[in-house]
Design a protein around this motif. Structure first.
Motif, PDB file in Angstrom:
ATOM      1  N   ILE A  22       0.832  -1.204   0.000  1.00 22.76           N
ATOM      2  CA  ILE A  22       0.000   0.000   0.000  1.00 22.76           C
ATOM      3  C   ILE A  22       0.867   1.255   0.000  1.00 22.76           C
ATOM      4  CG2 ILE A  22      -1.616   1.350   1.406  1.00 22.76           C
ATOM      5  CD1 ILE A  22      -2.794  -1.386   2.314  1.00 22.76           C
ATOM      6  N   ALA A  23       1.923   1.255   0.805  1.00 26.40           N
ATOM      7  CA  ALA A  23       2.818   2.411   0.864  1.00 26.40           C
ATOM      8  C   ALA A  23       3.431   2.690  -0.504  1.00 26.40           C
ATOM      9  CB  ALA A  23       3.910   2.175   1.897  1.00 26.40           C
ATOM     10  N   HIS A  24       3.915   1.665  -1.166  1.00 22.46           N
ATOM     11  CA  HIS A  24       4.533   1.856  -2.485  1.00 22.46           C
ATOM     12  C   HIS A  24       3.505   2.326  -3.517  1.00 22.46           C
ATOM     13  CE1 HIS A  24       8.683   0.690  -1.870  1.00 22.46           C
ATOM     14  NE2 HIS A  24       8.288  -0.329  -1.134  1.00 22.46           N
ATOM     15  N   ARG A  25       2.269   1.860  -3.403  1.00 22.07           N
ATOM     16  CA  ARG A  25       1.243   2.289  -4.356  1.00 22.07           C
ATOM     17  C   ARG A  25       0.965   3.782  -4.222  1.00 22.07           C
ATOM     18  NH1 ARG A  25      -2.607  -0.179  -7.721  1.00 22.07           N
ATOM     19  NH2 ARG A  25      -3.755   1.499  -8.734  1.00 22.07           N
ATOM     20  N   PHE A  26       0.788   4.258  -2.983  1.00 32.67           N
ATOM     21  CA  PHE A  26       0.548   5.681  -2.790  1.00 32.67           C
ATOM     22  C   PHE A  26       1.756   6.518  -3.218  1.00 32.67           C
ATOM     23  CE2 PHE A  26      -2.949   4.439   0.110  1.00 32.67           C
ATOM     24  CZ  PHE A  26      -3.923   5.321  -0.334  1.00 32.67           C
ATOM     25  N   ALA A  27       2.952   6.051  -2.903  1.00 34.32           N
ATOM     26  CA  ALA A  27       4.159   6.783  -3.303  1.00 34.32           C
ATOM     27  C   ALA A  27       4.265   6.874  -4.820  1.00 34.32           C
ATOM     28  CB  ALA A  27       5.398   6.105  -2.720  1.00 34.32           C
ATOM     29  N   ALA A  28       3.923   5.802  -5.508  1.00 36.37           N
ATOM     30  CA  ALA A  28       3.979   5.786  -6.968  1.00 36.37           C
ATOM     31  C   ALA A  28       2.980   6.758  -7.585  1.00 36.37           C
ATOM     32  CB  ALA A  28       3.711   4.376  -7.490  1.00 36.37           C
ATOM     33  N   GLU A  29       1.920   7.097  -6.821  1.00 34.93           N
ATOM     34  CA  GLU A  29       0.905   8.008  -7.340  1.00 34.93           C
ATOM     35  C   GLU A  29       1.030   9.411  -6.751  1.00 34.93           C
ATOM     36  OE1 GLU A  29      -2.990   6.707  -8.179  1.00 34.93           O
ATOM     37  OE2 GLU A  29      -2.508   4.591  -7.896  1.00 34.93           O
TER      38      GLU A  29
END
Length: 253
Positions: A22-29
């Motif tokens: 989840i952390a990586h998904r938000f960071a990617a966006e």
């Protein structure tokens, strides 16, 4: 994509598994993400090479440490837009086998921490018209065998989500995502395709496979985004259709 540009997201239990995804998904966006957990080494592995993710060590069973976490995020970054209550641990045993200490420990991390973190975050989320996404479990929507404390805590999370959604609409949206069998999490990390437990799940899941971490993260990101602006109080299973069946095995196909 940058739909979360300039936003600040806190993910509890972000040191591995679904929380890390989840952390990586938000960071990617486009978001700045603060992950919280007990172990610096685990958090550092998630942060490594990604300047959009920051680590904050906190014991999420201790209210004072939760309060310090949220205060630190707002002091350093100036805002809080999204809280993802992901921290949780499994707890095995029937009502006869689980000791009072084990029961209390399961409640402390799987339910109490959600209350304390949401309570500390709510004033800041209200300022931003932000949202909370709680990570529950299919074990909160129906019972597992031999997981009475975990099921009880996750069941409580269902109505905590609904109560907060009703109380704080329209200023703060609150929804829950309930993963089924997701590969490579803390619970399933040692399970391989040849194991009977994996084969039993695959037989029962309409999709014919177990889920992936990024499939959970994608639903969380949707609920936190503008397209979900009129959604609150939802309980969304991410289980490949398992919840759509009546519990019987495949009989004819």
């Amino acid at each position: 994509m940058s739909r979360f540009a300039d936003q600040v997201v806190v993910v509890t239990g972000g040191g591995s598994g679904i929380g890390a995804g989840i952390a990586h998904r938000f960071a990617a966006e486009g978001a700045t993400v603060v992950i919280a957990g007990r172990t610096q080494e685990k958090l550092d592995k998630v942060v490594a090479g990604n300047p959009a993710i920051r680590a904050h060590v906190a014991d999420l069973t201790v209210p004072d440490e939760i309060n310090a976490l949220i205060a630190s995020v707002v002091d350093e970054l100036g805002r809080l837009d999204v809280l993802v209550n992901n921290a949780g641990v499994p707890s095995l045993g029937t009502v006869e086998a689980v000791t009072p200490d084990q029961w209390r420990a399961a409640m402390a991390i799987n339910l109490d921490a959600v209350y304390h973190t949401s309570r500390a975050s709510m004033p800041h989320l209200r300022e931003r018209k932000g949202c909370i996404v709680n990570i529950g479990s299919m074990g909160g929507l129906g019972a597992d065998y031999g997981m009475v404390a975990y099921n009880t805590a996750k069941g409580g999370l269902v109505n905590l989500t609904r109560a907060m959604a009703a109380d704080h609409a329209p200023d703060v949206r609150v929804n829950a995502v309930h993963p089924g069998f997701i590969r490579d999490t803390g619970i399933t990390g040692g399970v391989t395709p040849d194991m009977p437990i994996m084969q039993a799940y695959v037989q029962r899941i309409p999709f014919g496979r177990v889920g992936e971490i990024d499939e959970v993260a994608g639903v969380v990101a949707f609920l936190a985004g503008e397209d979900a602006r009129y959604l609150t109080g939802l309980q969304i299973p991410v289980d490949g259709g398992l919840d759509a069946t009546n519990g019987q095995p495949r009989l004819f196909f």
